[in-house]
Design a protein around this motif. Structure first.
Motif, mmCIF file in Angstrom:
data_model
loop_
_atom_site.group_PDB
_atom_site.id
_atom_site.type_symbol
_atom_site.label_atom_id
_atom_site.label_comp_id
_atom_site.label_asym_id
_atom_site.label_seq_id
_atom_site.Cartn_x
_atom_site.Cartn_y
_atom_site.Cartn_z
ATOM 1 N N GLN A 118 0.867 -1.380 -0.080
ATOM 2 C CA GLN A 118 -0.607 0.074 0.167
ATOM 3 C C GLN A 118 0.657 1.550 -0.361
ATOM 4 O O GLN A 118 0.539 1.914 -0.616
ATOM 5 C CB GLN A 118 -1.056 0.215 1.193
ATOM 6 N N THR A 119 2.169 1.211 0.906
ATOM 7 C CA THR A 119 2.465 2.103 0.875
ATOM 8 C C THR A 119 3.223 2.561 -0.267
ATOM 9 O O THR A 119 3.828 3.814 -1.067
ATOM 10 C CB THR A 119 3.827 1.938 1.999
ATOM 11 N N GLU A 120 3.629 1.513 -1.755
ATOM 12 C CA GLU A 120 4.598 1.598 -2.872
ATOM 13 C C GLU A 120 3.227 2.869 -3.550
ATOM 14 O O GLU A 120 3.654 2.908 -4.130
ATOM 15 C CB GLU A 120 5.002 0.465 -3.292
ATOM 16 N N VAL A 121 2.132 2.085 -3.611
ATOM 17 C CA VAL A 121 1.073 2.650 -4.290
ATOM 18 C C VAL A 121 0.892 3.604 -3.559
ATOM 19 O O VAL A 121 1.008 4.850 -4.941
ATOM 20 C CB VAL A 121 -0.768 1.531 -4.493
ATOM 21 N N ALA A 122 0.942 4.299 -2.977
ATOM 22 C CA ALA A 122 0.489 5.621 -1.971
ATOM 23 C C ALA A 122 1.554 6.641 -2.260
ATOM 24 O O ALA A 122 1.097 8.090 -3.093
ATOM 25 C CB ALA A 122 0.424 5.326 -0.628
ATOM 26 N N ASN A 123 2.561 6.370 -2.535
ATOM 27 C CA ASN A 123 4.434 6.812 -3.098
ATOM 28 C C ASN A 123 3.344 7.009 -4.770
ATOM 29 O O ASN A 123 3.973 8.580 -4.651
ATOM 30 C CB ASN A 123 5.754 6.942 -2.688
ATOM 31 N N ALA A 164 -4.276 6.163 3.274
ATOM 32 C CA ALA A 164 -5.827 6.939 2.054
ATOM 33 C C ALA A 164 -6.184 5.158 0.832
ATOM 34 O O ALA A 164 -7.182 4.685 0.634
ATOM 35 C CB ALA A 164 -5.304 7.796 1.117
ATOM 36 N N ILE A 165 -4.931 4.803 0.785
ATOM 37 C CA ILE A 165 -5.113 3.353 0.079
ATOM 38 C C ILE A 165 -6.066 2.013 0.383
ATOM 39 O O ILE A 165 -6.785 1.650 0.197
ATOM 40 C CB ILE A 165 -3.849 2.994 -0.095
ATOM 41 N N ALA A 166 -5.179 2.201 2.215
ATOM 42 C CA ALA A 166 -6.017 1.363 3.009
ATOM 43 C C ALA A 166 -7.576 1.684 2.958
ATOM 44 O O ALA A 166 -8.449 0.866 2.890
ATOM 45 C CB ALA A 166 -5.021 1.943 4.372
ATOM 46 N N ARG A 167 -8.208 3.093 3.387
ATOM 47 C CA ARG A 167 -9.196 3.286 2.698
ATOM 48 C C ARG A 167 -9.926 2.772 1.894
ATOM 49 O O ARG A 167 -10.927 2.274 1.962
ATOM 50 C CB ARG A 167 -9.963 4.212 3.658
#
Length: 89
Positions: free
Chosen positions: A34-39, A47-50
């Motif tokens: 999720q962190t890679e996508v968020a970045n 935000a990605i998690a939600r």
């Protein structure tokens, strides 16, 4: 129209998003966190998690970027676009 075709059609529309489960499944198929996508999109990991949990929807600019990202993943991992994410236990 069958559910898999409806989910694929949703990926084709410019800012229409697939179900939260398919979003998560596509990300996992690519081996991304999720962190890679968020970045990549320019948002926080939360935000990605939600978005993947169906608790929130991205705003217009982020929605277009996220939809583009998901379309690219669906093209690369077509099976992931038609399957529901497995339950985590």
């Amino acid at each position: 129209m069958s559910d898999p075709l409806r989910r694929i059609d949703a990926l084709v529309d410019e800012d229409t998003l697939p179900t939260p489960q398919v979003r998560q499944h596509l990300r996992r198929a690519a081996g991304l966190t999720q962190t890679e996508v968020a970045n990549a999109i320019g948002v926080k990991r939360l935000a990605i998690a939600r978005w993947e949990a169906g608790l929130a929807q991205p705003h217009r600019g982020n929605r277009r970027a996220y939809a583009h990202f998901l379309r690219r993943l669906a093209a690369k991992y077509p099976d992931a676009a038609t399957e529901e994410a497995p339950d985590e236990g």
